[in-house]
Scaffold this active site. Structure first.
Site, PDB file in Angstrom:
ATOM      1  N   ARG A 175       2.544  -8.995  -9.824  1.00 30.28           N
ATOM      2  CA  ARG A 175       1.331  -9.032 -10.634  1.00 30.28           C
ATOM      3  C   ARG A 175       1.584  -8.306 -11.940  1.00 30.28           C
ATOM      4  O   ARG A 175       2.166  -7.203 -11.945  1.00 30.28           O
ATOM      5  CB  ARG A 175       0.154  -8.370  -9.902  1.00 30.28           C
ATOM      6  CG  ARG A 175      -0.432  -9.200  -8.786  1.00 30.28           C
ATOM      7  CD  ARG A 175      -1.075 -10.482  -9.310  1.00 30.28           C
ATOM      8  NE  ARG A 175      -1.545 -11.333  -8.247  1.00 30.28           N
ATOM      9  CZ  ARG A 175      -0.877 -12.359  -7.725  1.00 30.28           C
ATOM     10  NH1 ARG A 175       0.324 -12.660  -8.176  1.00 30.28           N
ATOM     11  NH2 ARG A 175      -1.409 -13.099  -6.774  1.00 30.28           N
ATOM     12  N   GLU A 221      -2.168 -12.140 -18.679  1.00 31.44           N
ATOM     13  CA  GLU A 221      -1.793 -13.555 -18.577  1.00 31.44           C
ATOM     14  C   GLU A 221      -2.987 -14.511 -18.529  1.00 31.44           C
ATOM     15  O   GLU A 221      -2.866 -15.690 -18.877  1.00 31.44           O
ATOM     16  CB  GLU A 221      -0.904 -13.793 -17.346  1.00 31.44           C
ATOM     17  CG  GLU A 221      -1.624 -13.612 -16.022  1.00 31.44           C
ATOM     18  CD  GLU A 221      -0.711 -13.880 -14.825  1.00 31.44           C
ATOM     19  OE1 GLU A 221       0.392 -13.318 -14.789  1.00 31.44           O
ATOM     20  OE2 GLU A 221      -1.111 -14.648 -13.933  1.00 31.44           O
TER      21      GLU A 221
HETATM   22  P1  NAI Z   1       2.421  -8.618   1.583  1.00 34.45           P
HETATM   23  O1  NAI Z   1       1.002  -8.203   1.730  1.00 34.45           O
HETATM   24  O2  NAI Z   1       3.108  -9.356   2.680  1.00 34.45           O
HETATM   25  O3  NAI Z   1       3.321  -7.324   1.254  1.00 34.45           O
HETATM   26  C1  NAI Z   1       2.986  -6.354   0.307  1.00 34.45           C
HETATM   27  C2  NAI Z   1       3.743  -5.078   0.678  1.00 34.45           C
HETATM   28  O4  NAI Z   1       3.585  -4.149  -0.391  1.00 34.45           O
HETATM   29  C3  NAI Z   1       3.203  -4.408   1.962  1.00 34.45           C
HETATM   30  O5  NAI Z   1       4.263  -4.128   2.850  1.00 34.45           O
HETATM   31  C4  NAI Z   1       2.572  -3.120   1.440  1.00 34.45           C
HETATM   32  O6  NAI Z   1       2.638  -2.053   2.360  1.00 34.45           O
HETATM   33  C5  NAI Z   1       3.436  -2.857   0.208  1.00 34.45           C
HETATM   34  N1  NAI Z   1       2.845  -1.910  -0.721  1.00 34.45           N
HETATM   35  C6  NAI Z   1       1.549  -1.622  -0.945  1.00 34.45           C
HETATM   36  N2  NAI Z   1       1.450  -0.629  -1.856  1.00 34.45           N
HETATM   37  C7  NAI Z   1       2.721  -0.280  -2.197  1.00 34.45           C
HETATM   38  C8  NAI Z   1       3.261   0.683  -3.076  1.00 34.45           C
HETATM   39  N3  NAI Z   1       2.493   1.524  -3.791  1.00 34.45           N
HETATM   40  N4  NAI Z   1       4.605   0.759  -3.178  1.00 34.45           N
HETATM   41  C9  NAI Z   1       5.414  -0.056  -2.457  1.00 34.45           C
HETATM   42  N5  NAI Z   1       4.946  -0.979  -1.601  1.00 34.45           N
HETATM   43  C10 NAI Z   1       3.610  -1.100  -1.480  1.00 34.45           C
HETATM   44  O7  NAI Z   1       2.458  -9.447   0.231  1.00 34.45           O
HETATM   45  P2  NAI Z   1       3.472 -10.616  -0.164  1.00 34.45           P
HETATM   46  O8  NAI Z   1       3.045 -11.888   0.452  1.00 34.45           O
HETATM   47  O9  NAI Z   1       4.870 -10.134   0.040  1.00 34.45           O
HETATM   48  O10 NAI Z   1       3.183 -10.728  -1.731  1.00 34.45           O
HETATM   49  C11 NAI Z   1       3.445  -9.640  -2.598  1.00 34.45           C
HETATM   50  C12 NAI Z   1       2.796  -9.935  -3.927  1.00 34.45           C
HETATM   51  O11 NAI Z   1       3.443 -11.040  -4.547  1.00 34.45           O
HETATM   52  C13 NAI Z   1       1.324 -10.389  -3.825  1.00 34.45           C
HETATM   53  O12 NAI Z   1       0.456  -9.277  -3.744  1.00 34.45           O
HETATM   54  C14 NAI Z   1       1.150 -11.124  -5.100  1.00 34.45           C
HETATM   55  O13 NAI Z   1       0.726 -10.194  -6.068  1.00 34.45           O
HETATM   56  C15 NAI Z   1       2.548 -11.617  -5.478  1.00 34.45           C
HETATM   57  N6  NAI Z   1       2.689 -13.077  -5.458  1.00 34.45           N
HETATM   58  C16 NAI Z   1       3.169 -13.688  -6.581  1.00 34.45           C
HETATM   59  C17 NAI Z   1       3.324 -15.061  -6.620  1.00 34.45           C
HETATM   60  C18 NAI Z   1       3.855 -15.736  -7.840  1.00 34.45           C
HETATM   61  O14 NAI Z   1       3.800 -16.976  -7.935  1.00 34.45           O
HETATM   62  N7  NAI Z   1       4.396 -15.034  -8.815  1.00 34.45           N
HETATM   63  C19 NAI Z   1       2.975 -15.891  -5.466  1.00 34.45           C
HETATM   64  C20 NAI Z   1       2.523 -15.143  -4.317  1.00 34.45           C
HETATM   65  C21 NAI Z   1       2.380 -13.783  -4.329  1.00 34.45           C
END
Ligand code: NAI
Length: 359
Positions: A247, A276
């Site tokens: 993000r 964005e």
């Molecule tokens: P997820 O929910 O499976 O994993 C997120 C992880 O981040 C969790 O393990 C959580 O504990 C950890 N986290 C939370 N706060 C943190 C911190 N301060 N420091 C380090 N880790 C922390 O999410 P997923 O599916 O892996 O997606 C991650 C992100 O990717 C989404 O939140 C979204 O923003 C982004 N995304 C981007 C896309 C794109 O097209 N560019 C598409 C899909 C998701």
């Protein structure tokens, strides 16, 4: 309550690919579920009347679903709000709940698509293939300025070991990199991470100090906004590369620009950008871009910017369309929907879990 047939679904911010994948999944799996009308423009107070008599609407990341829009939709018969994305901070869930509306999202789809795109960005930045592509087309085969680094043996720091972070960890392991990760609430133990991914959990400061490449995969919350700021950029190894496919607001862009100017940051690859919403997903090539920070970023030879496309694969779009229509089917049939964001009398969003923006 299940709607009477035929159910009408109005899809906003619809691109050609949305139509292709929703139509295809509808025909193949839910032939009698609904009739879809597509609107290329975003949902707003001005466009909400176009959903009149549509029991369901489908929205994307830059559509407005605040209280006035939700009330306007409800007044003309809409009862279900389908988000064809994971993020829902553009939705006033309290108002939707108060009016008894169904709201569901697509929480996960092809984490590998995002992880693979992260590698595409990283290696483009690292090996300068974007510059080579342009050079060679002009007949310039000079290699000056195109030197990169071998990834094998380098340290990669993954911030956030959820679905996407772990998908990236698997790939990075294959490159023969040393893997560090930081996550306040990892979904696996230190032992599992070491055994299955060859990685090690460390705190963010240690990760930044030791990594040659840092990749962000945590969600956007109040706590992670500007997680990469002047102070944390200062902890990074001089010349390290930073990749953000998560993000935009995770990075303080102005601080990153200063770090690029001073050479502290060796390169920056972005699929997402703080502001964005004003430009991404639409063609502004015939206009003056007024975002000077974005334009400054584009002047660096060691900065890559893409328009939030890491998710954009055939597989992910199939998954998004499938889950969106499955959510609608659950609602129509009065079944429990695992992706519902609002349920009887209270929000399904867990306390302390803040909405994230985007797909
Ligand atoms: P997820 O929910 O499976 O994993 C997120 C992880 O981040 C969790 O393990 C959580 O504990 C950890 N986290 C939370 N706060 C943190 C911190 N301060 N420091 C380090 N880790 C922390 O999410 P997923 O599916 O892996 O997606 C991650 C992100 O990717 C989404 O939140 C979204 O923003 C982004 N995304 C981007 C896309 C794109 O097209 N560019 C598409 C899909 C998701």
């Amino acid at each position: 309550m299940p709607p009477s047939t035929p159910l009408k679904l109005a899809v906003f911010s619809a691109k050609s690919y949305d139509k292709t994948y929703l139509d295809s999944v509808l025909t193949a799996q839910y032939p009698s579920l609904c009739e879809i009308s597509y609107h290329p423009f975003p949902l707003s107070l001005e466009t909400a009347p176009l959903a009149a008599e549509h029991r369901a609407i489908c929205a994307f990341v830059n559509d407005t679903l605040d209280a006035p829009v939700i009330r306007a939709l409800h007044a003309t018969g809409t009862r279900a709000l389908l988000l064809r994305c994971a993020g829902y901070n553009n939705v006033d869930l309290s108002t939707a709940e108060e009016l008894g509306l169904f709201v569901a999202n697509v929480p996960s789809y092809s984490p590998e698509a995002v992880a693979e795109f992260t590698i595409a960005l990283l290696q483009t930045l690292n090996r300068n293939t974007h510059r080579a592509y342009n050079r060679v087309r002009e007949g310039n085969f000079n290699l000056e300025g195109l030197m990169g680094q071998t990834l094998h043996g380098k340290t990669v720091g993954i911030v956030g070991t959820g679905r996407i972070g772990l998908a990236l960890a698997r790939i990075v392991r294959g490159f023969g990199c040393r893997l560090l990760a930081s996550d306040p609430k990892p979904g696996l133990s230190e032992e599992e991470f070491a055994r299955e991914y060859g990685g090690q959990f460390v705190d963010l400061k240690t990760l930044l100090g030791q990594s040659d490449i840092v990749s962000l995969h945590c969600p956007l919350t109040r706590g992670t906004r500007h997680i990469i700021d002047t102070e944390n950029l200062g902890y990074m190894k001089k010349g390290a590369l930073l990749v953000n496919t998560s993000r935009g607001p995770l990075i303080n862009t102005k601080a990153a620009i200063e770090a690029l100017k001073s050479g502290t940051l060796g390169g920056l690859a972005l699929d997402v950008y703080e502001e964005e919403g004003a430009y991404f997903y639409n063609d502004h090539s015939h206009e003056i871009i007024h975002d000077d920070t974005l334009m400054r970023l584009m002047t660096f030879p060691n900065v890559l910017v893409c328009g939030h496309q890491a998710f954009f694969t055939r597989e992910a779009l199939t998954e998004i369309a499938g889950t969106t229509l499955a959510n609608l089917q659950d609602w129509v049939e009065g079944r429990h929907c695992a992706n519902s964001l609002v349920r009887e009398g209270h929000l399904a969003v867990a306390d302390g879990k803040e909405p994230v923006r985007g797909i």
